[in-house]
Design a protein around this motif. Structure first.
Motif, mmCIF file in Angstrom:
data_model
loop_
_atom_site.group_PDB
_atom_site.id
_atom_site.type_symbol
_atom_site.label_atom_id
_atom_site.label_comp_id
_atom_site.label_asym_id
_atom_site.label_seq_id
_atom_site.Cartn_x
_atom_site.Cartn_y
_atom_site.Cartn_z
ATOM 1 N N ILE A 1 19.866 17.203 -49.475
ATOM 2 C CA ILE A 1 20.030 17.851 -48.037
ATOM 3 C C ILE A 1 18.865 18.811 -48.247
ATOM 4 O O ILE A 1 18.952 19.644 -49.223
ATOM 5 C CB ILE A 1 21.221 18.600 -47.741
ATOM 6 N N VAL A 2 17.927 19.202 -47.206
ATOM 7 C CA VAL A 2 17.282 20.214 -47.115
ATOM 8 C C VAL A 2 17.708 21.441 -46.815
ATOM 9 O O VAL A 2 18.860 21.437 -45.931
ATOM 10 C CB VAL A 2 15.883 19.814 -46.187
ATOM 11 N N LEU A 3 17.335 22.427 -47.123
ATOM 12 C CA LEU A 3 17.836 23.836 -46.944
ATOM 13 C C LEU A 3 18.138 24.256 -45.367
ATOM 14 O O LEU A 3 17.439 23.795 -44.562
ATOM 15 C CB LEU A 3 17.282 24.956 -47.357
ATOM 16 N N MET B 1 9.577 30.555 -46.383
ATOM 17 C CA MET B 1 9.884 30.403 -45.015
ATOM 18 C C MET B 1 9.050 29.734 -44.257
ATOM 19 O O MET B 1 9.241 29.030 -43.391
ATOM 20 C CB MET B 1 10.105 31.955 -44.417
ATOM 21 N N ASN B 2 7.649 29.922 -44.524
ATOM 22 C CA ASN B 2 6.557 28.926 -43.973
ATOM 23 C C ASN B 2 6.866 27.598 -44.023
ATOM 24 O O ASN B 2 6.806 26.808 -43.093
ATOM 25 C CB ASN B 2 5.247 29.520 -43.984
ATOM 26 N N ARG B 3 7.198 27.289 -45.191
ATOM 27 C CA ARG B 3 7.300 25.621 -45.405
ATOM 28 C C ARG B 3 8.627 25.410 -44.744
ATOM 29 O O ARG B 3 8.767 24.376 -44.162
ATOM 30 C CB ARG B 3 7.338 25.555 -47.004
ATOM 31 N N ILE B 4 9.583 26.126 -44.591
ATOM 32 C CA ILE B 4 10.854 25.876 -44.160
ATOM 33 C C ILE B 4 10.670 25.577 -42.485
ATOM 34 O O ILE B 4 11.169 24.599 -41.715
ATOM 35 C CB ILE B 4 11.838 26.989 -44.168
ATOM 36 N N ARG B 5 9.974 26.429 -41.870
ATOM 37 C CA ARG B 5 9.420 26.396 -40.528
ATOM 38 C C ARG B 5 8.774 24.926 -40.283
ATOM 39 O O ARG B 5 8.780 24.554 -39.301
ATOM 40 C CB ARG B 5 8.727 27.472 -39.919
ATOM 41 N N ASP B 6 7.732 24.816 -41.310
ATOM 42 C CA ASP B 6 7.119 23.308 -41.046
ATOM 43 C C ASP B 6 8.132 22.362 -40.805
ATOM 44 O O ASP B 6 7.802 21.118 -40.322
ATOM 45 C CB ASP B 6 6.081 23.288 -42.110
ATOM 46 N N MET B 7 9.070 22.429 -41.580
ATOM 47 C CA MET B 7 10.003 21.124 -41.535
ATOM 48 C C MET B 7 11.083 21.301 -40.606
ATOM 49 O O MET B 7 12.150 20.516 -40.217
ATOM 50 C CB MET B 7 10.986 21.023 -42.961
ATOM 51 N N ARG B 8 11.134 22.500 -39.854
ATOM 52 C CA ARG B 8 12.166 22.637 -38.687
ATOM 53 C C ARG B 8 11.537 22.858 -37.237
ATOM 54 O O ARG B 8 12.156 23.651 -36.458
ATOM 55 C CB ARG B 8 13.164 23.874 -39.000
ATOM 56 N N GLY B 9 10.336 22.211 -37.088
ATOM 57 C CA GLY B 9 9.394 22.241 -35.714
ATOM 58 C C GLY B 9 9.167 23.794 -35.554
ATOM 59 O O GLY B 9 9.060 24.137 -34.373
ATOM 60 N N GLY B 10 8.818 24.520 -36.541
ATOM 61 C CA GLY B 10 8.351 25.963 -36.228
ATOM 62 C C GLY B 10 9.358 26.921 -36.042
ATOM 63 O O GLY B 10 8.944 28.061 -36.038
ATOM 64 N N GLY C 1 20.040 14.154 -36.624
ATOM 65 C CA GLY C 1 19.019 13.287 -37.220
ATOM 66 C C GLY C 1 17.849 13.943 -37.919
ATOM 67 O O GLY C 1 17.361 13.288 -38.749
ATOM 68 N N SER C 2 17.899 15.124 -37.865
ATOM 69 C CA SER C 2 16.916 16.196 -38.686
ATOM 70 C C SER C 2 17.548 17.258 -39.180
ATOM 71 O O SER C 2 16.778 17.758 -40.197
ATOM 72 C CB SER C 2 15.701 16.492 -37.751
ATOM 73 N N ARG C 3 18.747 17.649 -38.765
ATOM 74 C CA ARG C 3 19.458 18.814 -39.647
ATOM 75 C C ARG C 3 19.610 19.036 -40.929
ATOM 76 O O ARG C 3 19.464 20.036 -41.814
ATOM 77 C CB ARG C 3 20.510 19.398 -38.849
ATOM 78 N N MET C 4 19.626 17.537 -41.672
ATOM 79 C CA MET C 4 20.063 17.566 -42.999
ATOM 80 C C MET C 4 18.632 17.211 -43.655
ATOM 81 O O MET C 4 18.680 17.721 -44.827
ATOM 82 C CB MET C 4 20.922 16.252 -43.388
#
Length: 423
Positions: free
Chosen positions: A315-317, A343-352, A360-363
């Motif tokens: 599971i991604v953070l 945090m920038n990488r996390i935002r890259d994986m969370r649509g900004g 479908g994408s939260r995990m």
């Protein structure tokens, strides 16, 4: 000192006006006494403003044995207290937090969900709050429903559902009950330290064992080994599966991320002992944190496979609600040099955004970096010959209703209820 010119109308000196007087008083008070304001009340105007307020002014403190760095207010609070640096800093004594466990008479115990992201539809949580203190725990916001902080309160002010075994037996005895695998200890760990004395999880597992009910367990604790007698018998009839959560092989990092959970080496020993007892064990790589634990994913999976794990999942953070400011405080406290990069990488994986709760994408996240993590995971799974780690294939045909059922709890005011899946 300012000398004022002679006043007109016969007065030898003109007194300063009210604004000048106020400035002089404040100046003298500041010099000789010190500026008195150290806290102020802030009314957030939106969720984003509320989050930023709690991040910037809270005064994070690292307490040994605790994951959170503060006791920030929950999102249902009408006001927030913000600490302001006035320049008159003095060292404060770091508080010592004791764990308090409050008995709770719940009204219901089984929670059902229809989330496509979860490999189970029924769960049971014997406790609210968790002493393991994992800073990333998605369940922290549930304490806001109790009027408590998702920070230190979540890991030090716990609630034990002491009537959970009685509620479970009554639920299984209902004429229309249809058995589906029950995930035990999903929201908060069912084997956290207070379980040693309270034995609520043990009692619930005993009922499930007697009823031959399919069950899944997930934990970070070696205390699960205590119940090997029940689990071994259930696993023999394909009624049980266990998942052990691993985050990193770095002991120092683990103590910062999840300070009161079992050490990583101890969890690997638990995987080996459960496997040797014939219990299928999955490893949950959770959470995958960019630039913190993400680079170790393959090594963690290899260590788990060597210890006997037969499947894996990751599971991604996730940073829902109050977890976001708590985690960002943790980053600034322990990894200030890479906090912005993480945090920038996390935002890259969370649509900004810091977090996206879409099914479908939260995990797993989305985008290029999420796809790279997925490919690395799948390649390692194939290399190590691991399964996908989902709770499936347990036998529901052996279920039998309990022989005895506890009487209904008629205590006045009993039960605050499990309000939702995150209760």
């Amino acid at each position: 000192m300012t000398i004022y010119p002679p006043a007109r109308r016969g007065h030898p000196w003109r007194l300063p006006d009210r604004r000048v007087t106020t400035i002089m008083v404040l100046f003298l008070y500041t010099v000789f006494v010190g500026w008195p304001v150290s806290k102020r009340t802030v009314e957030p105007t939106s969720e984003s403003a509320k989050s930023q307020t709690s991040i910037k002014g809270r005064g994070a403190i690292s307490i040994k044995g605790r994951g959170a760095s503060s006791n920030l207010a929950g999102r249902f609070e009408a006001q927030l207290i913000e600490t302001v640096d006035d320049g008159w800093w003095q060292e404060e004594e770091i508080p010592r937090l004791k764990t308090h466990v409050t008995p709770e008479r719940a009204r219901s115990i089984l929670t059902r969900n229809q989330s496509p992201d979860l490999p189970f539809s029924v769960s049971l949580n014997p406790y609210r709050g968790c002493e393991h203190g994992c800073v990333y725990c998605f369940a922290r916001p549930s304490h806001a429903y109790l009027g408590l902080s998702p920070g230190w309160d979540f890991e030090s002010r716990l609630y034990a559902k002491t009537n959970a075994p009685q509620l479970l037996s009554r639920e299984l005895a209902k004429p229309g009950y249809q058995p589906l695998p029950i995930a035990l200890g999903i929201n908060t760990d069912a084997y956290q330290p207070c379980e040693r004395e309270l034995n609520i999880t043990r009692q619930c597992l005993d009922i499930l064992h007697q009823c031959r009910h399919p069950t899944g367990l997930i934990t970070k604790s070696a205390l699960i080994e205590r119940d090997l007698d029940l689990m071994t018998d259930m696993a023999r009839d394909n009624l049980l599966s266990v998942a052990i959560t691993l985050t990193t092989l770095d002991h120092e990092l683990s103590r910062k991320l999840e300070p009161r959970a079992a050490s990583l080496q101890r969890r690997l020993k638990t995987i080996r002992r459960l496997t040797d007892a014939g219990i299928p064990v999955s490893v949950s790589i959770a959470p995958v944190i960019p630039f913190i634990t993400e680079q170790e994913m393959e090594q963690v999976m290899a260590a788990a496979a060597e210890a006997g794990a037969v499947s894996a999942n990751y599971i991604v953070l996730r940073l829902p609600w109050e977890v976001n400011p708590l985690f960002q405080d943790w980053l600034q406290t322990h990894f200030p040099d890479r906090a912005e990069r993480v945090m920038n990488r996390i935002r890259d994986m969370r649509g900004g955004k810091d977090y996206d709760a879409s099914f479908g994408s939260r995990m797993k996240g989305e985008g290029l970096w999420a796809d790279l993590i997925r490919q690395r995971f799948q390649r390692t799974v194939r290399k190590l010959k691991l399964g996908d780690g989902r709770l499936r294939g347990l036998d529901t045909s052996l279920f039998r209703r309990p022989d005895t059922v506890a009487a209904a709890d008629k205590t006045p005011g009993a039960g605050r209820g499990q309000m939702d899946f995150f209760g």
